[in-house]
Design an enzyme around this catalytic site. Structure first.
Site, short mmCIF file in Angstrom:
data_model
loop_
_atom_site.label_atom_id
_atom_site.label_comp_id
_atom_site.label_asym_id
_atom_site.label_seq_id
_atom_site.Cartn_x
_atom_site.Cartn_y
_atom_site.Cartn_z
N ALA A 1 -11.09 6.21 -20.77
CA ALA A 1 -11.75 7.31 -20.05
C ALA A 1 -11.19 8.68 -20.42
CB ALA A 1 -11.58 7.06 -18.55
N HIS B 1 -14.68 1.89 -1.22
CA HIS B 1 -13.64 0.95 -0.75
C HIS B 1 -12.54 1.66 0.03
CE1 HIS B 1 -14.98 -1.91 -4.20
NE2 HIS B 1 -15.75 -2.00 -3.14
N CYS C 1 0.24 2.44 16.39
CA CYS C 1 -0.79 3.39 16.84
C CYS C 1 -0.27 4.19 18.04
CB CYS C 1 -2.04 2.60 17.24
SG CYS C 1 -3.28 3.57 18.11
N TYR D 1 0.83 -1.22 0.00
CA TYR D 1 0.00 0.00 0.00
C TYR D 1 0.86 1.26 0.00
CZ TYR D 1 -4.23 -2.72 0.24
OH TYR D 1 -5.24 -3.60 -0.09
N ASN E 1 -15.76 1.96 -21.30
CA ASN E 1 -14.78 0.92 -21.00
C ASN E 1 -14.27 0.39 -22.34
OD1 ASN E 1 -13.41 -1.47 -20.13
ND2 ASN E 1 -14.65 -1.46 -18.27
N PRO E 2 -12.92 0.23 -22.48
CA PRO E 2 -12.44 -0.32 -23.76
C PRO E 2 -12.81 -1.79 -23.95
CG PRO E 2 -10.59 0.41 -22.36
CD PRO E 2 -11.84 0.60 -21.59
N GLN F 1 -14.97 3.29 -6.62
CA GLN F 1 -14.41 2.10 -5.97
C GLN F 1 -12.91 2.31 -5.74
OE1 GLN F 1 -16.12 -1.70 -8.00
NE2 GLN F 1 -16.20 -0.08 -9.53
N VAL G 1 -9.28 3.86 -4.51
CA VAL G 1 -8.75 4.28 -3.20
C VAL G 1 -7.74 5.42 -3.38
CG1 VAL G 1 -9.19 2.05 -2.11
CG2 VAL G 1 -7.00 2.41 -3.29
N CYS H 1 -7.69 -0.18 17.60
CA CYS H 1 -8.67 0.77 18.19
C CYS H 1 -9.28 1.69 17.14
CB CYS H 1 -8.00 1.58 19.30
SG CYS H 1 -6.82 2.81 18.69
C1 BV8 Z 1 -17.97 -7.99 1.39
C2 BV8 Z 1 -9.83 -1.82 -1.86
C3 BV8 Z 1 -19.05 -9.12 3.15
C4 BV8 Z 1 -8.58 -2.58 -1.58
C5 BV8 Z 1 -11.26 -3.40 -3.06
C6 BV8 Z 1 -21.59 -11.04 -3.35
C7 BV8 Z 1 -22.03 -10.13 -2.39
C8 BV8 Z 1 -21.15 -9.60 -1.46
C9 BV8 Z 1 -19.78 -9.97 -1.50
C10 BV8 Z 1 -19.36 -10.89 -2.45
C11 BV8 Z 1 -20.25 -11.41 -3.37
N1 BV8 Z 1 -19.55 -12.26 -4.16
C12 BV8 Z 1 -18.26 -12.28 -3.80
C13 BV8 Z 1 -18.12 -11.47 -2.74
C14 BV8 Z 1 -16.86 -11.25 -2.05
C15 BV8 Z 1 -16.08 -10.08 -2.63
C16 BV8 Z 1 -16.12 -9.99 -4.12
O1 BV8 Z 1 -16.89 -9.24 -4.70
N2 BV8 Z 1 -15.24 -10.75 -4.76
C17 BV8 Z 1 -15.11 -10.70 -6.20
C18 BV8 Z 1 -13.65 -10.90 -6.58
C19 BV8 Z 1 -16.01 -11.80 -6.80
N3 BV8 Z 1 -16.56 -8.85 -2.05
C20 BV8 Z 1 -16.05 -8.47 -0.87
O2 BV8 Z 1 -15.29 -9.15 -0.21
C21 BV8 Z 1 -16.52 -7.13 -0.32
N4 BV8 Z 1 -16.89 -7.32 1.06
O3 BV8 Z 1 -18.80 -8.32 0.63
O4 BV8 Z 1 -18.00 -8.29 2.73
C22 BV8 Z 1 -19.35 -8.73 4.54
C23 BV8 Z 1 -20.58 -8.12 4.82
C24 BV8 Z 1 -20.86 -7.79 6.13
C25 BV8 Z 1 -19.93 -8.01 7.14
C26 BV8 Z 1 -18.69 -8.56 6.83
C27 BV8 Z 1 -18.38 -8.93 5.53
C28 BV8 Z 1 -15.39 -6.11 -0.31
C29 BV8 Z 1 -14.97 -5.78 -1.71
C30 BV8 Z 1 -13.98 -4.60 -1.67
C31 BV8 Z 1 -12.57 -5.12 -1.83
N5 BV8 Z 1 -11.62 -3.99 -1.95
N6 BV8 Z 1 -10.45 -2.33 -3.10
C32 BV8 Z 1 -7.48 -2.24 -2.54
O5 BV8 Z 1 -7.67 -1.43 -3.47
O6 BV8 Z 1 -6.38 -2.80 -2.34
S1 BV8 Z 1 -11.89 -3.98 -4.53
C33 BV8 Z 1 -10.81 -3.61 -5.77
O7 BV8 Z 1 -11.11 -4.49 -6.79
C34 BV8 Z 1 -10.96 -2.25 -6.36
O8 BV8 Z 1 -11.30 -1.27 -5.45
C35 BV8 Z 1 -12.04 -2.42 -7.36
O9 BV8 Z 1 -13.29 -2.14 -6.83
C36 BV8 Z 1 -12.01 -3.90 -7.62
C37 BV8 Z 1 -11.57 -4.12 -9.02
O10 BV8 Z 1 -12.60 -3.66 -9.77
P1 BV8 Z 1 -12.38 -2.47 -10.84
O11 BV8 Z 1 -12.35 -1.15 -10.16
O12 BV8 Z 1 -13.43 -2.70 -11.84
O13 BV8 Z 1 -10.96 -2.67 -11.43
P2 BV8 Z 1 -10.50 -3.86 -12.31
O14 BV8 Z 1 -9.03 -3.86 -12.29
O15 BV8 Z 1 -11.25 -5.09 -11.93
O16 BV8 Z 1 -11.04 -3.48 -13.79
C38 BV8 Z 1 -10.56 -2.33 -14.40
C39 BV8 Z 1 -11.54 -2.03 -15.52
O17 BV8 Z 1 -11.08 -0.85 -16.16
C40 BV8 Z 1 -11.57 -3.11 -16.58
O18 BV8 Z 1 -12.93 -3.35 -16.96
C41 BV8 Z 1 -10.82 -2.49 -17.76
O19 BV8 Z 1 -11.32 -2.89 -19.02
C42 BV8 Z 1 -11.10 -1.03 -17.55
N7 BV8 Z 1 -10.09 -0.12 -18.09
C43 BV8 Z 1 -8.75 -0.32 -18.25
N8 BV8 Z 1 -8.19 0.80 -18.76
C44 BV8 Z 1 -9.18 1.72 -18.92
C45 BV8 Z 1 -10.39 1.14 -18.50
N9 BV8 Z 1 -11.57 1.81 -18.54
C46 BV8 Z 1 -11.54 3.07 -19.02
N10 BV8 Z 1 -10.42 3.70 -19.43
C47 BV8 Z 1 -9.23 3.05 -19.41
N11 BV8 Z 1 -8.10 3.68 -19.84
ZN ZN Z 2 -4.83 1.87 18.45
#
Ligand code: BV8
Ligand code: ZN
Length: 250
Positions: free
Chosen positions: A241, A121, A157, A69, A223-224, A103, A105, A132
């Site tokens: 974008a 996120h 902390c 990070y 999205n491309p 989404q 960070v 804490c």
């Molecule tokens: C949770 C921060 C439960 C960290 C991130 C159903 C319901 C609920 C949960 C789930 C579910 N099914 C599965 C789950 C679990 C999981 C999940 O979704 N898994 C996926 C892999 C299937 N979800 C979770 O765990 C979430 N938590 O549900 O908790 C709970 C509830 C109550 C109490 C306790 C627990 C938490 C999800 C958040 C995780 N953290 N980010 C960090 O950044 O390190 S997510 C992270 O991945 C990003 O933030 C982002 O959101 C995600 C990736 O998605 P994108 O942003 O779309 O990026 P990506 O790289 O995938 O794609 C890029 C896109 O850009 C592509 O389409 C590409 O074509 C396009 N692109 C490329 N270049 C360009 C472009 N577009 C335009 N212009 C360009 N030039």
């Molecule tokens: Zn603390």
């Protein structure tokens, strides 16, 4: 991408009363911030982002996760918002009501002039105590390009000396309730949702554009690549974008 599609999208945007701009990692790609799936470039590539962005990974090896990070924050600090971020801020300023729900960070929307984007996120710039939850100072500077996937022991902390963690939402963690509620309300009451640079695969964030579509909003996608959101997009602008967004606000 057909000119007509861009003209149609620009006209829809100009008439919309309540706009949601929903962004993912692709929004920051042309600023040099790798998308999430590409966020492990170079010497990080031996790791899987989905495995590293978890509480378990931080518990097992806090220095590795904190180092990743730190490196990402360093990349964001060196990056600049691009013309697409500026176009998003222009859309916000011009629409009767508009909100950015991201989404991402990073802080590129803020630096481009967007007012208070909703961070579903969390943020690289809001570290907090892993025990804490007290907010912790954002370390100055960041890890240079890491050596061996450079480990950097997290700071402690000031209140309880537990390790400080990144202020992001990890896989398996709940999203911040206020952000999620705002996003759901805005998606349910908008008449146009513009989704930019998201693969639409991560839940529950991926539900936001689907809620808007289900409740009758016009959905425009930038999205491309094809994504699951192709199924709900009224206009699909297949392009990057930084090129497509400015054409919508001319
Ligand atoms: C949770 C921060 C439960 C960290 C991130 C159903 C319901 C609920 C949960 C789930 C579910 N099914 C599965 C789950 C679990 C999981 C999940 O979704 N898994 C996926 C892999 C299937 N979800 C979770 O765990 C979430 N938590 O549900 O908790 C709970 C509830 C109550 C109490 C306790 C627990 C938490 C999800 C958040 C995780 N953290 N980010 C960090 O950044 O390190 S997510 C992270 O991945 C990003 O933030 C982002 O959101 C995600 C990736 O998605 P994108 O942003 O779309 O990026 P990506 O790289 O995938 O794609 C890029 C896109 O850009 C592509 O389409 C590409 O074509 C396009 N692109 C490329 N270049 C360009 C472009 N577009 C335009 N212009 C360009 N030039
Ligand atoms: Zn603390």
């Amino acid at each position: 991408m057909p000119e007509s599609d861009t003209a149609e999208a620009a006209a829809m945007l100009g008439q919309a009363r309540r706009v949601v701009i929903f962004t993912g990692a692709g929004m920051s790609a042309e600023s040099g911030v790798p998308t999430f799936r590409d966020a492990l470039t170079g010497l990080w590539q031996r790791y899987d982002a989905h495995a590293l962005a978890t509480p378990e990974a931080f518990r097992a090896d806090p220095a590795l996760v904190w180092g990743w990070y730190e490196w990402r924050r360093c990349v964001v600090r060196r990056a600049e918002p691009h013309a697409g971020h500026l176009a998003v801020a222009a859309i916000e300023a011009r629409a009767p009501h508009a909100v950015v729900i991201t989404q991402n960070v990073d802080d590129l929307h803020e630096r481009a002039g967007s007012t208070t984007p909703v961070h579903l996120h969390g943020s690289l710039f809001a570290p907090r105590c892993s025990a804490c939850a007290q907010p912790a100072p954002v370390p100055e500077g960041g890890a240079e390009e890491p050596g061996e996937g450079r480990r950097t022991p997290p700071p402690r902390c000031a209140y309880c000396s537990a390790p400080v963690r990144p202020g992001v939402v990890w896989f398996g963690e709940a999203l911040p309730q206020p952000a999620l509620e705002t996003a759901a309300e805005e998606a349910a009451s908008c008449d146009l949702l513009l989704t930019v640079g998201t693969s639409g695969l991560v839940y529950p964030a991926a539900e936001i554009p689907q809620v808007a579509a289900r409740l009758g909003a016009t959905v425009i996608q930038i999205n491309p690549q094809p994504t699951p959101l192709d199924a709900v997009a009224d206009v699909n602008l297949r392009g990057p974008a930084a090129q497509v967004l400015p054409a919508l606000v001319q």
